[in-house]
Enzyme design. Structure first.
Site, PDB file in Angstrom:
ATOM      1  N   ASP A   1       6.127   2.625   1.556  1.00 59.41           N
ATOM      2  CA  ASP A   1       5.188   1.606   2.012  1.00 59.41           C
ATOM      3  C   ASP A   1       4.524   2.122   3.286  1.00 59.41           C
ATOM      4  O   ASP A   1       5.193   2.300   4.320  1.00 59.41           O
ATOM      5  CB  ASP A   1       5.947   0.301   2.268  1.00 59.41           C
ATOM      6  CG  ASP A   1       5.032  -0.859   2.637  1.00 59.41           C
ATOM      7  OD1 ASP A   1       3.890  -0.608   3.068  1.00 59.41           O
ATOM      8  OD2 ASP A   1       5.467  -2.023   2.502  1.00 59.41           O
ATOM      9  N   HIS A   2       3.226   2.368   3.218  1.00 59.85           N
ATOM     10  CA  HIS A   2       2.535   2.975   4.352  1.00 59.85           C
ATOM     11  C   HIS A   2       2.438   2.027   5.545  1.00 59.85           C
ATOM     12  O   HIS A   2       2.053   2.444   6.648  1.00 59.85           O
ATOM     13  CB  HIS A   2       1.128   3.414   3.942  1.00 59.85           C
ATOM     14  CG  HIS A   2       0.766   4.792   4.421  1.00 59.85           C
ATOM     15  ND1 HIS A   2       0.970   5.206   5.713  1.00 59.85           N
ATOM     16  CD2 HIS A   2       0.212   5.851   3.784  1.00 59.85           C
ATOM     17  CE1 HIS A   2       0.550   6.448   5.862  1.00 59.85           C
ATOM     18  NE2 HIS A   2       0.094   6.873   4.693  1.00 59.85           N
ATOM     19  N   ARG A   3       2.828   0.761   5.367  1.00 60.83           N
ATOM     20  CA  ARG A   3       2.819  -0.162   6.503  1.00 60.83           C
ATOM     21  C   ARG A   3       4.000   0.078   7.436  1.00 60.83           C
ATOM     22  O   ARG A   3       3.913  -0.213   8.633  1.00 60.83           O
ATOM     23  CB  ARG A   3       2.857  -1.611   6.007  1.00 60.83           C
ATOM     24  CG  ARG A   3       1.642  -2.041   5.194  1.00 60.83           C
ATOM     25  CD  ARG A   3       1.846  -3.419   4.606  1.00 60.83           C
ATOM     26  NE  ARG A   3       2.975  -3.443   3.662  1.00 60.83           N
ATOM     27  CZ  ARG A   3       3.380  -4.544   3.022  1.00 60.83           C
ATOM     28  NH1 ARG A   3       2.750  -5.696   3.225  1.00 60.83           N
ATOM     29  NH2 ARG A   3       4.401  -4.476   2.182  1.00 60.83           N
TER      30      ARG A   3
ATOM     31  N   PRO B   1       0.855  -1.197   0.000  1.00 58.88           N
ATOM     32  CA  PRO B   1       0.000   0.000   0.000  1.00 58.88           C
ATOM     33  C   PRO B   1       0.894   1.253   0.000  1.00 58.88           C
ATOM     34  O   PRO B   1       1.302   1.745   1.051  1.00 58.88           O
ATOM     35  CB  PRO B   1      -0.797  -0.131   1.299  1.00 58.88           C
ATOM     36  CG  PRO B   1       0.100  -0.922   2.199  1.00 58.88           C
ATOM     37  CD  PRO B   1       0.924  -1.824   1.324  1.00 58.88           C
TER      38      PRO B   1
ATOM     39  N   CYS C   1       5.624   3.017   7.998  1.00 62.81           N
ATOM     40  CA  CYS C   1       5.608   4.321   8.667  1.00 62.81           C
ATOM     41  C   CYS C   1       4.391   5.104   8.197  1.00 62.81           C
ATOM     42  O   CYS C   1       3.713   4.723   7.239  1.00 62.81           O
ATOM     43  CB  CYS C   1       6.890   5.107   8.377  1.00 62.81           C
ATOM     44  SG  CYS C   1       7.047   5.649   6.653  1.00 62.81           S
TER      45      CYS C   1
END
Length: 457
Positions: free
Chosen positions: A427-429, A254, A431
């Protein structure tokens, strides 16, 4: 008397399971030395020359240029020992004859026609040619349709029981992905081995539309059932590997992108001063790499990867910096190992070495793997910005646009400055936006005021 030894496509490392023959470096009848390169192949990682462990006379080659072979498939046979005289090669031919089935297997695996290789005579070679052209399929049929060649999908009565013999895990995956039951496929290889061509023919038969009960008009245009027009380019080799990685990245990660414009005038002046002082020239990419390394030390969340099975974020101890390089065979991402320990001069030299190797097709798989963060200088293409796809399984990529003169407010006055757009895709996972924004702002500050780096030197 010469002994005929078979040389198979070796394991090329890094989990590679197949390779495409790009260019043969020897011909049947050539004398080869031990460890002499005999064929140039392209894998999903790079193009490499494969050396032969035997010395002698080449008696057969398996596969045309452009053929894709699995690891372990026969490449060639070599007559070892003796004088290499014609009579000895004739005596060695019976030993090479059993290899014909392996030759057919490697040819069928790729779906290509095999002609002119091996020691068999012209008649035998003609018998091995497989005709699958649409024109041949549309030729006038014999009066009795029942005499046609058997369909690739066998009747349930002859379905396999137990494990199904398949030439390659890749062929098995092809059938699984397309929903084909291999137990219903009749293999044309030795002892009923299912080849790639068998699976493709079976899939074509399943996907062929069922004829309508009413007879079609005799004047129905052939284009009604013709395949879509246009050039078809196989997704294999480097291009296929890139396509698979990008698709996986878009599916699993994501991602989000933030960007900022920065005044690069001082950075360009600092580089000019370094190069004017003598010694090896420093590239702009090397200075940007140094900035990235120091930024990652402050924001280690972005030098990480996600272990989806364990549901853990793995923060990596070293920065192995990838950079995008355009080559005649497509985009590749060479990796500068331990970039955090290198000077600007060392980074400049390593970037140059890897770029040249990539363009020449001589880069090794080890140089294309292990990256933890990617620097993408798309400004060389004359564009200002981009939202790139993250190089899976990394967590972030810094994009750098072209540096061009623009009006800019400098020290309270309007001036013409050298401006660059920087973008960070992350990758928004691993940070949230605050961390990503902090990283990008630090990079921009270093670009605008290179003296900021002196705090960490």
């Amino acid at each position: 008397m010469a002994q005929v030894l078979e040389f198979k496509l070796p394991d090329l490392g890094e989990g590679l399971t197949e390779a495409e023959i790009v260019r043969w470096l020897v011909a049947v009848g050539d004398v080869v030395a031990i460890d002499q390169p005999v064929v140039e192949v392209e894998t999903a990682k790079a193009m490499v020359e494969v050396p032969c462990p035997y010395g002698g006379v080449v008696t057969a080659r398996y596969g045309e240029e452009g053929t894709e072979l699995p690891v372990g498939a026969p490449l060639l046979t070599v007559a070892v020992g003796g004088t290499g005289a014609p009579e000895e090669l004739t005596e060695a031919a019976p030993e090479a004859a059993p290899k014909a089935s392996a030759e057919a297997v490697s040819s069928e695996y790729s779906g290509n026609v095999l002609v002119g290789y091996g020691t068999a005579g012209p008649a035998a070679r003609r018998r091995r040619v497989r005709h699958t052209s649409p024109a041949a399929a549309q030729a006038p049929a014999a009066p009795a349709p029942a005499a046609a060649a058997p369909a690739p999908v066998a009747a349930p009565a002859v379905a396999h029981e137990g494990p199904v013999p398949v030439i390659s895990p890749l062929v098995r995956k092809l059938a699984r992905d397309r929903g084909l039951d291999l137990r219903e496929v009749r293999g044309s290889g030795p002892e009923g081995l299912i080849l790639r061509a068998d699976v493709e023919l079976a899939l074509a038969a399943l996907e062929r539309p069922v004829a309508a009960p009413a007879p079609a008009p005799a004047s129905a245009p052939a284009s009604a059932v013709a395949a879509p027009a246009g050039e078809r380019v196989p997704l294999r080799g480097v291009r296929g590997a890139v396509a698979d990685k990008l698709s996986r990245s878009r599916t699993e990660i994501p991602d989000a992108t933030c960007w900022v414009d920065a005044d690069a005038t001082e950075l360009m002046a600092a580089r000019a001063a370094m190069n004017a002082a003598g010694g090896p020239k420093i590239s702009l990419l090397a200075l940007l790499a140094r900035i990235c390394v120091h930024a990652l030390a402050r924001f280690p969340e972005l030098n990480s990867t996600v272990d989806t099975a364990a549901r853990e974020i793995v923060r990596l101890p070293s920065v192995h910096l990838g950079f995008a390089a355009q080559t005649p065979r497509g985009l590749v991402v060479p990796v500068v190992k331990d970039a955090g320990t290198r000077t600007a001069e060392s980074l400049t030299a390593e970037f140059a070495r890897l770029t040249e190797a990539a363009r020449q097709g001589a880069i090794t798989p080890a140089d294309l793997t292990g990256g933890t963060f990617t620097l993408n200088n798309y400004g060389v293409f004359g564009v200002d910005g981009s939202t790139p796809i993250i190089n899976h399984p990394e967590a972030a990529m810094l994009g750098v646009g072209r540096i061009i003169p623009k009006p800019w407010v400098h020290q309270g006055e309007l001036a013409v400055r050298q401006v660059v757009q920087l973008s960070l895709t992350f990758d928004h996972r691993v940070c949230d936006g605050g961390t990503a924004g902090g990283f990008l702002r630090y990079v921009a500050d270093c670009v605008e005021q290179p003296a900021v780096l002196l705090r960490t030197v």
